[in-house]
Design a protein around this motif. Structure first.
Motif, PDB file in Angstrom:
ATOM      1  N   ARG A  94       0.833  -1.197   0.000  1.00  0.00           N
ATOM      2  CA  ARG A  94       0.000   0.000   0.000  1.00  0.00           C
ATOM      3  C   ARG A  94       0.874   1.257   0.000  1.00  0.00           C
ATOM      4  O   ARG A  94       2.003   1.246   0.489  1.00  0.00           O
ATOM      5  N   ARG A  95       0.339   2.330  -0.547  1.00  0.00           N
ATOM      6  CA  ARG A  95       1.125   3.565  -0.656  1.00  0.00           C
ATOM      7  C   ARG A  95       1.485   4.121   0.711  1.00  0.00           C
ATOM      8  O   ARG A  95       2.597   4.605   0.924  1.00  0.00           O
ATOM      9  N   ASN A  96       0.552   4.085   1.623  1.00  0.00           N
ATOM     10  CA  ASN A  96       0.784   4.617   2.959  1.00  0.00           C
ATOM     11  C   ASN A  96       0.445   3.553   3.995  1.00  0.00           C
ATOM     12  O   ASN A  96      -0.605   3.597   4.649  1.00  0.00           O
ATOM     13  N   PRO A  97       1.322   2.565   4.148  1.00  0.00           N
ATOM     14  CA  PRO A  97       1.032   1.509   5.124  1.00  0.00           C
ATOM     15  C   PRO A  97       1.077   2.053   6.549  1.00  0.00           C
ATOM     16  O   PRO A  97       1.880   2.925   6.871  1.00  0.00           O
ATOM     17  N   PRO A  98       0.198   1.551   7.394  1.00  0.00           N
ATOM     18  CA  PRO A  98       0.180   2.027   8.784  1.00  0.00           C
ATOM     19  C   PRO A  98       1.398   1.535   9.547  1.00  0.00           C
ATOM     20  O   PRO A  98       1.967   0.479   9.247  1.00  0.00           O
ATOM     21  N   ALA A  99       1.799   2.329  10.530  1.00  0.00           N
ATOM     22  CA  ALA A  99       2.929   1.943  11.384  1.00  0.00           C
ATOM     23  C   ALA A  99       2.457   0.906  12.389  1.00  0.00           C
ATOM     24  O   ALA A  99       1.499   1.134  13.131  1.00  0.00           O
ATOM     25  N   LEU A 100       3.124  -0.241  12.410  1.00  0.00           N
ATOM     26  CA  LEU A 100       2.759  -1.314  13.332  1.00  0.00           C
ATOM     27  C   LEU A 100       3.641  -1.267  14.573  1.00  0.00           C
ATOM     28  O   LEU A 100       4.815  -0.910  14.490  1.00  0.00           O
ATOM     29  N   PRO A 101       3.089  -1.621  15.718  1.00  0.00           N
ATOM     30  CA  PRO A 101       3.915  -1.631  16.938  1.00  0.00           C
ATOM     31  C   PRO A 101       5.014  -2.672  16.830  1.00  0.00           C
ATOM     32  O   PRO A 101       4.840  -3.705  16.175  1.00  0.00           O
ATOM     33  N   PRO A 102       6.166  -2.414  17.455  1.00  0.00           N
ATOM     34  CA  PRO A 102       7.285  -3.365  17.356  1.00  0.00           C
ATOM     35  C   PRO A 102       6.947  -4.703  18.000  1.00  0.00           C
ATOM     36  O   PRO A 102       6.155  -4.777  18.940  1.00  0.00           O
ATOM     37  N   LEU A 103       7.569  -5.741  17.466  1.00  0.00           N
ATOM     38  CA  LEU A 103       7.376  -7.088  17.995  1.00  0.00           C
ATOM     39  C   LEU A 103       8.377  -7.337  19.113  1.00  0.00           C
ATOM     40  O   LEU A 103       9.556  -6.981  18.998  1.00  0.00           O
ATOM     41  N   SER A 104       7.919  -7.953  20.188  1.00  0.00           N
ATOM     42  CA  SER A 104       8.787  -8.244  21.328  1.00  0.00           C
ATOM     43  C   SER A 104       8.769  -9.733  21.620  1.00  0.00           C
ATOM     44  O   SER A 104       7.717 -10.390  21.550  1.00  0.00           O
ATOM     45  N   ILE A 105       9.946 -10.263  21.927  1.00  0.00           N
ATOM     46  CA  ILE A 105      10.094 -11.659  22.335  1.00  0.00           C
ATOM     47  C   ILE A 105      10.904 -11.682  23.614  1.00  0.00           C
ATOM     48  O   ILE A 105      12.048 -11.201  23.645  1.00  0.00           O
ATOM     49  N   MET A 106      10.303 -12.200  24.665  1.00  0.00           N
ATOM     50  CA  MET A 106      10.975 -12.296  25.970  1.00  0.00           C
ATOM     51  C   MET A 106      11.529 -10.930  26.383  1.00  0.00           C
ATOM     52  O   MET A 106      12.699 -10.784  26.737  1.00  0.00           O
ATOM     53  N   ASP A 107      10.684  -9.919  26.292  1.00  0.00           N
ATOM     54  CA  ASP A 107      11.005  -8.553  26.698  1.00  0.00           C
ATOM     55  C   ASP A 107      12.109  -7.923  25.855  1.00  0.00           C
ATOM     56  O   ASP A 107      12.676  -6.896  26.238  1.00  0.00           O
ATOM     57  N   SER A 108      12.431  -8.513  24.711  1.00  0.00           N
ATOM     58  CA  SER A 108      13.428  -7.946  23.800  1.00  0.00           C
ATOM     59  C   SER A 108      12.722  -7.528  22.512  1.00  0.00           C
ATOM     60  O   SER A 108      11.956  -8.308  21.930  1.00  0.00           O
ATOM     61  N   THR A 109      12.982  -6.294  22.071  1.00  0.00           N
ATOM     62  CA  THR A 109      12.360  -5.784  20.856  1.00  0.00           C
ATOM     63  C   THR A 109      13.072  -6.349  19.636  1.00  0.00           C
ATOM     64  O   THR A 109      14.300  -6.309  19.537  1.00  0.00           O
ATOM     65  N   VAL A 110      12.288  -6.877  18.706  1.00  0.00           N
ATOM     66  CA  VAL A 110      12.840  -7.476  17.492  1.00  0.00           C
ATOM     67  C   VAL A 110      13.059  -6.371  16.452  1.00  0.00           C
ATOM     68  O   VAL A 110      12.189  -5.538  16.215  1.00  0.00           O
ATOM     69  N   ALA A 111      14.242  -6.379  15.835  1.00  0.00           N
ATOM     70  CA  ALA A 111      14.578  -5.371  14.837  1.00  0.00           C
ATOM     71  C   ALA A 111      13.776  -5.600  13.565  1.00  0.00           C
ATOM     72  O   ALA A 111      13.562  -6.742  13.143  1.00  0.00           O
ATOM     73  N   THR A 112      13.334  -4.496  12.938  1.00  0.00           N
ATOM     74  CA  THR A 112      12.627  -4.560  11.661  1.00  0.00           C
ATOM     75  C   THR A 112      13.615  -4.287  10.533  1.00  0.00           C
ATOM     76  O   THR A 112      14.364  -3.313  10.576  1.00  0.00           O
ATOM     77  N   VAL A 113      13.642  -5.162   9.531  1.00  0.00           N
ATOM     78  CA  VAL A 113      14.619  -5.057   8.446  1.00  0.00           C
ATOM     79  C   VAL A 113      13.907  -5.006   7.103  1.00  0.00           C
ATOM     80  O   VAL A 113      12.712  -5.324   6.993  1.00  0.00           O
ATOM     81  N   GLU A 114      14.628  -4.571   6.065  1.00  0.00           N
ATOM     82  CA  GLU A 114      14.091  -4.523   4.700  1.00  0.00           C
ATOM     83  C   GLU A 114      14.501  -5.746   3.893  1.00  0.00           C
ATOM     84  O   GLU A 114      13.866  -6.055   2.887  1.00  0.00           O
ATOM     85  N   THR A 115      15.572  -6.441   4.316  1.00  0.00           N
ATOM     86  CA  THR A 115      16.014  -7.666   3.652  1.00  0.00           C
ATOM     87  C   THR A 115      16.508  -8.655   4.701  1.00  0.00           C
ATOM     88  O   THR A 115      16.959  -8.245   5.775  1.00  0.00           O
ATOM     89  N   PHE A 116      16.410  -9.932   4.377  1.00  0.00           N
ATOM     90  CA  PHE A 116      17.032 -10.943   5.230  1.00  0.00           C
ATOM     91  C   PHE A 116      17.330 -12.177   4.393  1.00  0.00           C
ATOM     92  O   PHE A 116      16.714 -12.405   3.354  1.00  0.00           O
ATOM     93  N   LYS A 117      18.282 -12.949   4.846  1.00  0.00           N
ATOM     94  CA  LYS A 117      18.735 -14.120   4.102  1.00  0.00           C
ATOM     95  C   LYS A 117      17.983 -15.347   4.580  1.00  0.00           C
ATOM     96  O   LYS A 117      18.019 -15.693   5.762  1.00  0.00           O
ATOM     97  N   PHE A 118      17.312 -16.011   3.653  1.00  0.00           N
ATOM     98  CA  PHE A 118      16.523 -17.190   3.979  1.00  0.00           C
ATOM     99  C   PHE A 118      17.000 -18.357   3.133  1.00  0.00           C
ATOM    100  O   PHE A 118      16.808 -18.389   1.914  1.00  0.00           O
ATOM    101  N   LEU A 119      17.675 -19.314   3.769  1.00  0.00           N
ATOM    102  CA  LEU A 119      18.174 -20.519   3.112  1.00  0.00           C
ATOM    103  C   LEU A 119      18.997 -20.188   1.868  1.00  0.00           C
ATOM    104  O   LEU A 119      18.829 -20.779   0.797  1.00  0.00           O
ATOM    105  N   GLY A 120      19.881 -19.200   1.992  1.00  0.00           N
ATOM    106  CA  GLY A 120      20.788 -18.865   0.912  1.00  0.00           C
ATOM    107  C   GLY A 120      20.282 -17.827  -0.064  1.00  0.00           C
ATOM    108  O   GLY A 120      21.039 -17.372  -0.924  1.00  0.00           O
ATOM    109  N   SER A 121      19.016 -17.441   0.033  1.00  0.00           N
ATOM    110  CA  SER A 121      18.450 -16.434  -0.857  1.00  0.00           C
ATOM    111  C   SER A 121      18.110 -15.179  -0.053  1.00  0.00           C
ATOM    112  O   SER A 121      17.531 -15.274   1.033  1.00  0.00           O
ATOM    113  N   VAL A 122      18.452 -14.024  -0.606  1.00  0.00           N
ATOM    114  CA  VAL A 122      18.166 -12.757   0.067  1.00  0.00           C
ATOM    115  C   VAL A 122      16.760 -12.307  -0.319  1.00  0.00           C
ATOM    116  O   VAL A 122      16.492 -12.007  -1.485  1.00  0.00           O
ATOM    117  N   ILE A 123      15.855 -12.295   0.650  1.00  0.00           N
ATOM    118  CA  ILE A 123      14.476 -11.877   0.433  1.00  0.00           C
ATOM    119  C   ILE A 123      14.367 -10.385   0.734  1.00  0.00           C
ATOM    120  O   ILE A 123      14.781  -9.930   1.805  1.00  0.00           O
TER     121      ILE A 123
END
Length: 247
Positions: A94-123
């Motif tokens: 969407r052109r103007n996606p809403p801002a989502l609250p950060p995800l937390s796991i065990m009181d640690s905030t998970v970083a939001t990224v634009e790319t990540f490597k999944f089984l050898g391929s960069v998504i």
């Protein structure tokens, strides 16, 4: 089997790295770690786990609940989640996606990224393959340098071919059926030089398993193009490689 049961034995060392039974034992151990909601998929590969959640109308409670239950399952089964290596990627066109609250796991905030490597391929967040192709082109070019250095030392041709197959061709062909057909024309052109090098190597090496796919026409100037009934097959690696060589 049946009513028979072997005696149990407790081990305190875990499965050794490289043991042939390690993947099987890990798969059995994590077999009951599954997603309960149909809108969330849980993908497991060795010690890498990926959660894919479909969020509709801003309703993400199912996705966050599955993340929470995964953390609880790991804690109850003596497994530790490395939150420092855990990332979240949001795909929203969407052109103007809403801002989502950060995800937390065990009181640690998970970083939001634009790319990540999944089984050898960069998504990438935009679901394009530019970043992935950048990565493999860089790797292939770096390794071609070592091939040229080995050629300077008059290494036997057979050893040069083995080096090419193991070190360079493996980079170009990793998950090639996944990303090559969806790559942009500009990205394909960036691969032309490296692809030509590979094609020449295949056509000159009769022992290569793909050698039979490169058949010269009676004129001896062009290669016979394979019959392609679908666009997916037409855009796959070998038809595109033959088209490139004929051009």
């Amino acid at each position: 089997m049946g009513t028979l049961m072997s005696s149990s034995r407790t081990t305190y060392t875990g499965a050794p790295r490289g043991c042939v039974l390690s993947p099987l034992l890990f798969s059995l151990y994590t077999n009951d770690c599954t997603s309960k909601d149909p809108s969330v998929k849980l993908l497991k590969f060795a010690d890498d786990t990926t959660l894919i959640g479909l969020i509709q109308d801003g309703e993400e409670s199912a996705y966050r609940q599955e993340v929470k239950e995964l953390a609880v399952w790991c804690r109850h089964n003596n497994l530790e989640l490395n939150t420092l290596k855990t990332v979240e990627m949001i795909i929203d066109f969407r052109r103007n996606p809403p801002a989502l609250p950060p995800l937390s796991i065990m009181d640690s905030t998970v970083a939001t990224v634009e790319t990540f490597k999944f089984l050898g391929s960069v998504i990438s967040q935009d679901l394009k393959w530019v970043t992935h192709i950048n990565s493999i082109v860089k790797k292939a070019q770096q390794r071609l340098y070592f091939l040229r250095q080995l050629r300077k030392f008059n290494l036997p041709q057979e050893l040069l071919k083995q080096f090419y197959s193991a070190i360079i061709e493996s980079v170009l062909c990793t998950s090639v059926t996944v990303w090559f057909g969806s790559a942009a024309e500009s990205d394909i052109r960036r691969l032309q030089r490296i692809v030509r090098t590979e094609d020449q190597k295949i056509t000159l090496d009769p022992s290569h398993p793909s050698h039979h796919l490169f058949e010269l026409l009676p004129s001896g100037r062009r290669y016979r193009a394979p019959n392609t009934r679908t666009t997916r097959h037409k855009n796959s690696f070998f038809p595109q490689a033959i088209l490139l060589m004929n051009s």
